[in-house]
Structures are given as structure tokens and as C-alpha cells.
Enzyme design. Structure first.
Site, PDB file in Angstrom:
ATOM      1  N   LEU A 417       0.161  -1.227  -0.378  1.00  0.00           N
ATOM      2  CA  LEU A 417      -0.301   0.440  -0.048  1.00  0.00           C
ATOM      3  C   LEU A 417       0.900   0.964   0.257  1.00  0.00           C
ATOM      4  CD1 LEU A 417      -2.762  -1.346   2.416  1.00  0.00           C
ATOM      5  CD2 LEU A 417      -2.566  -1.179   0.765  1.00  0.00           C
ATOM      6  N   GLU A 419       4.393   3.524   1.926  1.00  0.00           N
ATOM      7  CA  GLU A 419       5.869   3.301   2.802  1.00  0.00           C
ATOM      8  C   GLU A 419       5.912   4.385   3.972  1.00  0.00           C
ATOM      9  OE1 GLU A 419      10.950   2.278   3.145  1.00  0.00           O
ATOM     10  OE2 GLU A 419       9.346   3.069   1.249  1.00  0.00           O
ATOM     11  N   GLY A 420       6.053   3.922   5.254  1.00  0.00           N
ATOM     12  CA  GLY A 420       5.805   5.025   5.840  1.00  0.00           C
ATOM     13  C   GLY A 420       6.963   4.882   7.136  1.00  0.00           C
ATOM     14  N   PHE A 422       8.414   3.456   9.636  1.00  0.00           N
ATOM     15  CA  PHE A 422       9.098   2.268   9.907  1.00  0.00           C
ATOM     16  C   PHE A 422       9.617   1.318   8.940  1.00  0.00           C
ATOM     17  CE2 PHE A 422       6.671   4.031  14.407  1.00  0.00           C
ATOM     18  CZ  PHE A 422       7.529   4.135  14.823  1.00  0.00           C
ATOM     19  N   LYS A 424       7.545  -0.436   5.391  1.00  0.00           N
ATOM     20  CA  LYS A 424       6.463  -0.677   4.628  1.00  0.00           C
ATOM     21  C   LYS A 424       5.143  -1.016   4.751  1.00  0.00           C
ATOM     22  CE  LYS A 424       9.202  -1.804   0.317  1.00  0.00           C
ATOM     23  NZ  LYS A 424       9.426  -2.424  -0.555  1.00  0.00           N
ATOM     24  N   VAL A 425       3.792  -0.494   4.507  1.00  0.00           N
ATOM     25  CA  VAL A 425       2.124  -0.625   4.791  1.00  0.00           C
ATOM     26  C   VAL A 425       2.007  -1.768   3.552  1.00  0.00           C
ATOM     27  CG1 VAL A 425       0.482  -0.193   5.519  1.00  0.00           C
ATOM     28  CG2 VAL A 425       2.386   1.056   6.002  1.00  0.00           C
ATOM     29  N   LYS A 443       1.567  -3.031   8.988  1.00  0.00           N
ATOM     30  CA  LYS A 443       2.854  -1.954   9.355  1.00  0.00           C
ATOM     31  C   LYS A 443       3.837  -2.689   9.438  1.00  0.00           C
ATOM     32  CE  LYS A 443       3.184   2.544  11.040  1.00  0.00           C
ATOM     33  NZ  LYS A 443       2.131   3.251  11.891  1.00  0.00           N
ATOM     34  N   ASP A 540      -0.756  14.922  12.547  1.00  0.00           N
ATOM     35  CA  ASP A 540      -1.094  15.455  10.824  1.00  0.00           C
ATOM     36  C   ASP A 540      -2.152  14.777  10.442  1.00  0.00           C
ATOM     37  OD1 ASP A 540      -0.239  15.407   8.282  1.00  0.00           O
ATOM     38  OD2 ASP A 540       0.916  13.408   8.591  1.00  0.00           O
TER      39      ASP A 540
END
Length: 686
Positions: A417, A419-420, A422, A424-425, A443, A540
Site C-alpha cells: 500500500l 511506505e511509512g 518504520f 512498508k505497509v 505495518k 498530522d
């Protein structure tokens, strides 16, 4: 208190006259023959509300009022101050002493003030009296006593005012020799530290009864009543540690050589940072930057911030240490050459103490060396909790134990989906203990993550484990037995709200109903009401961080997906982390101040996104231009077909003063009222 004999005699005569040694008429009124109603007198303070500041002091009591009257007014004003929500904590501590010393200024020479008052009162009381026809009647026992008083009065004036008392009879607050509040401190309160509070106090009916000093009318006197306000300056502080938030030096020039502007000219939140009052020296309020900075003039951008010419103490310390080491080396070399020269000049005789000294060989313990090859790599996430700063005894109480734990065999990864922070999601499926299969968002923590990143990953699990609300994306479980370590969340079928709005916009030949707009906004506000009630600050909040499920169910999330389509929503300010400036108020952009009130500002922008079908706020402007627009109060315009009441709510969320923005509870109540009203209208139409 030492009173000259001649003063004492006049004082005694005055008191004797007042006690009835002269004839008084029942309807006697003191005419305006020197004794005026604008006179005042000094009394020993015997109240309680100002005891801390006026104990054992003689204070000046203005005419037509008593000390008891002032005491009651001060008590009422103090009660208003204690209950006020508009007063900053840094300002609140100066409110009571300011009121006490304003309404009850300290007398420098109380004996002379009172002596003058009573002597004149006695003279004119025994010379004149009035009646209903305002006919003056002389009632003194003889002309000799009258002449005596007039003579004494003249001597009294000449003697009392020939020395250090600057006032003239009659004594008033403005003319008497009083210790007033220090003018410089008064102006700091009114113009900088308590600007908003001072303006409210002057108009407040209760505080106005006590009176607030007019700073411009205060005399410039060194012997004044101090409120204890100090300008935080240390002239010896010539470098800064860490980010410079504790720097108190006197550097006031930026790196470009421009003079710093006074903080009070531009800092609207100066009351939150008392270290900024009264000067233009470089500071770093709230650790908003990496080093001390200040505002400077700029022709193109009007006012900008620049770092200052202040050296970091660590660098300075290193240079000092290097200089000392170099000096020591030079001294050693010089000493060596001096000793060598002396030896050459000697007769070749050896020092007798060194004749039988044995030659030192190898260490008697041998040349052994400890084998210290230890694994200093990263700490595995599934190791004992002590390694990540949490004792094993407290692990039993940790929220980690309350979250369901799964293995990698229990999940199946499908598509990526995004990348954040921490890692990839993914979208995937989870097989639960009851063999029920549910769709999940996974997550994952990236491989070879640092110890700090692992700690942050665990800390986030602990923080969100207690969040249970129908409009918050809740955690379903964790995988911590083997890499990749994962957090499992419920999967939202319709993706994020931003994409949902675009896909249902008129551009896609679709359109949402007003009832659906309100339904989306109401769910987000209720989720934020829950978060703020549990003391969480989102930082955010935006349409991209809200997810949509079937049935138009909206939930707040923060996967922080860093897809290319959202890269323009973030901007790196002053070399710090990427910030969503288009959703942030000025206090967050300038000072790094994130609160529930800053989340309310962001909610106003989300509301604008909803009614704009996912349009980017301030579209067409660059991020630096957006910062300038927000600081200059150029707000987003009303979206097309947006109800006036909803846009008015957006404007309230964008109030310049954070404390005046509505709460999430108030926002939820209004949205629910409008939503239920629309349902009734639709039902009536049906």
C-alpha cells in the site's frame, strides 16, 4: 520614626484641634480653603489580600475611599484573576502584586504627609465653618489663636517641603512622594508579557474598580516598587549547548549581518516565552530551530527568521581543548630542548641516583590482552525488554501483553500500500484463533532497523493499544516473534479519504450529498474528540490520514504513507523533519508548538478538503509562499456549494489565538445538530 520637635508640636496641636478644643458647629462643612476632596492620607496596611507585598508598610489611601473598600475590591479582582481562562501562566504571577501596588502605593514619608494633612485640616477647621446659606462664620475663640495657626502653617510648609519631599499640599497620588510601580516593568507587562491580559483588565468591570496603572504616566524613579520582572540576559554566555534553547547571551546579529528585531514586534505568543521580553537578543524559543535565531528585515519577504552568529559550545570547547593541548605540547618540547642543552653543557657526569637503576623490561604480567570481541550489533526486537530500556518485571504490566500476538504463519501478504517511517505497509489477511479470516493492513518494521527505531516501534504499539473508538483505526494484534515485526490493523476497503473524495467528485461525474459531507466530518470530529480527551495530539490530521470503509464509515489513522502523490504536502522547514505546513497554524510552523488547538486548526483544513472534493489547500502556491500566506492571515476561501455555517466553523478553527478556537466537543455537537437537522428535512420531503 524620628520626627523633629517642631513637627511634633504642630502635629499635637492639629490632633488637639480635631478632638474638639475649638468650637464646631453641628453642620460644619470644610470649604475649599486649601482642604480639597482630592486629598489623601497614609495609613499602615492592615489587610490580608496584599499582605505579602505591603506588610508593615504605610500606603496612600485616595480620597472618598477607605482601606476596607479597597480591600473588598482587591478580593473581588483576585477572584476574577484566579478563575480567568484568558490569562497566561507566565503573566498570572504578576497580576496580584501589580493590582496591590497600583491601588495602594507605598508612602516614602508617611509622617510628613499625615502631618501636613492634619495640620492644614486643623487650621482651616478652626478658621471657617459653613451653613445652609454658605455664609462663612468665624468661630475661633480669639484672633491670637488664629494668627498662631496661620504663623505655624507658614513655618510648617517651609520646613516640610524644604528637604526631600517633592509634593505640595494637598497630597494626591500623582503629586505625593510615593513609591509607584517601576515604569520599565509596567511597560514590559502592558506591551509584551501581558499584552492581551492588560487590555482585558482595563475594560473589566471588577478589575477596573481597583484600577490598572497607566504606564506612560508613571514617574521615572529609581526608588520604585518592583514586581520582580527580570530580563533573562547573561552577558558572559557567548556560546550555546544542544539546540540553544537555554542560550541567554547578548548576540543580536544574524549570520547575514542583519540586526535582529525586537521579539515583541513579531512574536504573538511572547507570553509563552518570558525569556524573550524586553530585548532583541538571539534566542531559540520552544526549541523551534536547531540553534539561536531572530527575526530580521527582508525586502522581499518583509520579515524572516535567520540563525545567529553564535558559536556552539562543543566546537568552542574543542578549540579550547585543542589550544591547551597544543600549548602543553609546545611546553614539553621546549622543556625537552632545555634539558638536552643542559646535559650537553655538563661535564659528562651521571646523576648518582640513576647509577643502579635497573632497565625496565616487559610488563611482569606478560603482554596478555583481553578478548573483547563482543557482538555490538543491533538488539533483536524479540529479546528481553531490558535491552530496550524497560525492566522485565514491568513487562507483565505492559500493554504489549494485552494485545493479541500472532506469527508470520497467521498472516498472508497481498499488495503493497505504501511506505511509512518504520517501513512498508501491506494489505493482507489474518487467520484468527477461531479460524475466521479478516482483511488487515500490515505495518511492518524494516529489516536491520536501529535500536532507536525498534524502541519507537514498541512505544507506538504501547501508545495506541488503549485506543478503542469507532472512528479510530484500532490495532488488532502484533507479530514480535520473528522478523519482519508487524502491527496489524483493520483494513478499510475504500482507501484514504483524499482518494475517496476525488473518486466521488464532479470531475468523475459523481457528487456527494450535503448529508454525506456532514457524516464524514462528524465522524472525524468525534474521533478527534476521543483522542484529545485521552490527551493525544495527532500532529498530522489530514484527509490522507483518514480511511474510509464500506457504508461511508470514516476512521482516523496515521500510517504516514510516503507515496509520491503526497510528497508535495510536506515541506522541510529549516533543515528539520518534513512538515505538513498547509495543515498547520503559525504557532506550529514558527515555534514547533503542537497541541490539541493546532489539531483543531488542521481539522478546519480537513473540513475544507471534504467540501473541496480533496483539492490541495493553497493549490498553486509553493510551500514557502503558503507559510507567508498563513502568517499574514490570508485564509482559504469558501469552497463551492459549501454552506455558510460550515465555512464559519472553518474560520473559527483558524482563529489566530489558539485559546479562542472551538473544542472538538463543541465541533462534534454542532455537526451532529446539523446532521440530524438534514435527516429531519429529508424525512419531511419523503
Amino acid at each position: 520614626m524620628n520626627i523633629p520637635l517642631r513637627h511634633f508640636i504642630i502635629y499635637f496641636i492639629a490632633l488637639t484641634a480635631l478632638r474638639g478644643n475649638f468650637v464646631w458647629s453641628k453642620n460644619t462643612k470644610i470649604e475649599n480653603y486649601g482642604i480639597q476632596q482630592s486629598t489623601g492620607i497614609c495609613q499602615l496596611y492592615n489587610g490580608t489580600i496584599c499582605r505579602e507585598y505591603l506588610a508593615n508598610c504605610y500606603v496612600f489611601i485616595a480620597p472618598n475611599v477607605t482601606m476596607n473598600d479597597l480591600e473588598e475590591r482587591l478580593k473581588a479582582a483576585h477572584g476574577v484573576i484566579k478563575e480567568s481562562k484568558d490569562m497566561n501562566s507566565n503573566c498570572r504571577k504578576y497580576a496580584l502584586p501589580s493590582l496591590c501596588l497600583s491601588s495602594l502605593p507605598i508612602c516614602r514619608t508617611p509622617e510628613r504627609t499625615n502631618l501636613l494633612y492634619f495640620a492644614n485640616l486643623a487650621v482651616y477647621t478652626n478658621l471657617y465653618t459653613g451653613n445652609d446659606t454658605r455664609k462663612k462664620r468665624f468661630v475661633s475663640r480669639d484672633h491670637k489663636s488664629t494668627n498662631f495657626f496661620l504663623k505655624k502653617k507658614s513655618i510648617f510648609y517651609d520646613d516640610v517641603f524644604s528637604k526631600d519631599v517633592s509634593s505640595k499640599y494637598p497630597p494626591t497620588k500623582e503629586s505625593e512622594n510615593l513609591k509607584r510601580i517601576c515604569r520599565e516593568e509596567c511597560e514590559l507587562l502592558e506591551n509584551e508579557l501581558c499584552q492581551k491580559e492588560y487590555a482585558i483588565a482595563k475594560r473589566h468591570p471588577v478589575i477596573g474598580m481597583v484600577g490598572v496603572e497607566e504606564c506612560q504616566k508613571l514617574p521615572q524613579h529609581k526608588d520604585c516598587s518592583s514586581l520582580g520582572i527580570t530580563i533573562e540576559v547573561d552577558e558572559t554566555d557567548d556560546c550555546y549547548w544542544q539546540d540553544g534553547s537555554r542560550y541567554r547571551g547578548i548576540q543580536n546579529v544574524s549570520v547575514s549581518g542583519k540586526a535582529c528585531l525586537r521579539w515583541s514586534w513579531l512574536m504573538k505568543e511572547i507570553s509563552d516565552f518570558p525569556e524573550l521580553i524586553g530585548h532583541n537578543y538571539c534566542r531559540n524559543p520552544g526549541s523551534s530551530q536547531n540553534s539561536p535565531w531572530c527575526f530580521v528585515d527582508d525586502k522581499s519577504l518583509d520579515r524572516i527568521i535567520e540563525p545567529c552568529q553564535v558559536q556552539k559550545c562543543a566546537i568552542k570547547l574543542w578549540l579550547s581543548t585543542a589550544s591547551i593541548i597544543l600549548l602543553i605540547v609546545v611546553l614539553i618540547v621546549a622543556t625537552y630542548f632545555i634539558i638536552t642543552c643542559k646535559r650537553k653543557n655538563s661535564d659528562g657526569m651521571k646523576n648518582i641516583q640513576n647509577i643502579n637503576t635497573p632497565n625496565a623490561g616487559n610488563n611482569i604480567y606478560g603482554n596478555s590482552q583481553l578478548n573483547s570481541n563482543q557482538d555490538m550489533g543491533r538488539i533483536p526486537l524479540n529479546s528481553s525488554m531490558e535491552h530496550v530500556g524497560m525492566p522485565s518485571k514491568s513487562m507483565e504490566k505492559s500493554s504489549l501483553l494485552r494485545i493479541p500476538h500472532f506469527t508470520l504463519q497467521d498472516v498472508e501478504f497481498f499488495e503493497e500500500l505504501g511506505e511509512g517511517a518504520f517501513g512498508k505497509v501491506y494489505k493482507g489477511q489474518l487467520k484468527q484463533a477461531n479460524k475466521k479470516i479478516v482483511n488487515v493492513a500490515i505495518k511492518a518494521l524494516k529489516e536491520n532497523a536501529s535500536v532507536k527505531t525498534q524502541q519507537d516501534f514498541r512505544r507506538e504499539i504501547e501508545l495506541i493499544s488503549d485506543l478503542k473508538h469507532q472512528n479510530i483505526v484500532c490495532i488488532l494484534g502484533v507479530i514480535l516473534n520473528k522478523e519482519p515485526y508487524c502491527m496489524l490493523f483493520e483494513y478499510m476497503a475504500n482507501g484514504d479519504l483524499h482518494e475517496f473524495l476525488i473518486s466521488n467528485s464532479p470531475m468523475e461525474k459523481k457528487q456527494l450529498l450535503q448529508l454525506e459531507f456532514l457524516q464524514i466530518a462528524m465522524q472525524i470530529s468525534e474521533g478527534m474528540e476521543y483522542l484529545s480527551g485521552h490527551h493525544y495530539v495527532h500532529r498530522d490530521l489530514a484527509a490522507r490520514n483518514c480511511l474510509v470503509n464500506e457504508g461511508l464509515v470514516v476512521k482516523i489513522s496515521d500510517f504516514g504513507l510516503s507515496r509520491d502523490i503526497y510528497s508535495s504536502d510536506y515541506y522541510r522547514v529549516q533543515s528539520k523533519s518534513l512538515l505538513p505546513v498547509r495543515w498547520m497554524p503559525s504557532e506550529s510552523i514558527l515555534y514547533g508548538k503542537f497541541t490539541t488547538e493546532s489539531d483543531i486548526w488542521s481539522f478546519g483544513v480537513v473540513l475544507w478538503e471534504i467540501y473541496s472534493y480533496g483539492m490541495q489547500p493553497y493549490s498553486g502556491y509553493s510551500n514557502p509562499e503558503v507559510i507567508h500566506l498563513i502568517r499574514s492571515r490570508q485564509l482559504l476561501s469558501c469552497p463551492e456549494n459549501c454552506p455558510t455555517a460550515v465555512y464559519s466553523l472553518m474560520i473559527e478553527c483558524w482563529h489566530e489565538q489558539a485559546v479562542k478556537r472551538p473544542t472538538f466537543a463543541d465541533i462534534s455537537h454542532r455537526l451532529r445538530t446539523w446532521y440530524e437537522g438534514h435527516i429531519k428535512i429529508d424525512n419531511n420531503k419523503a
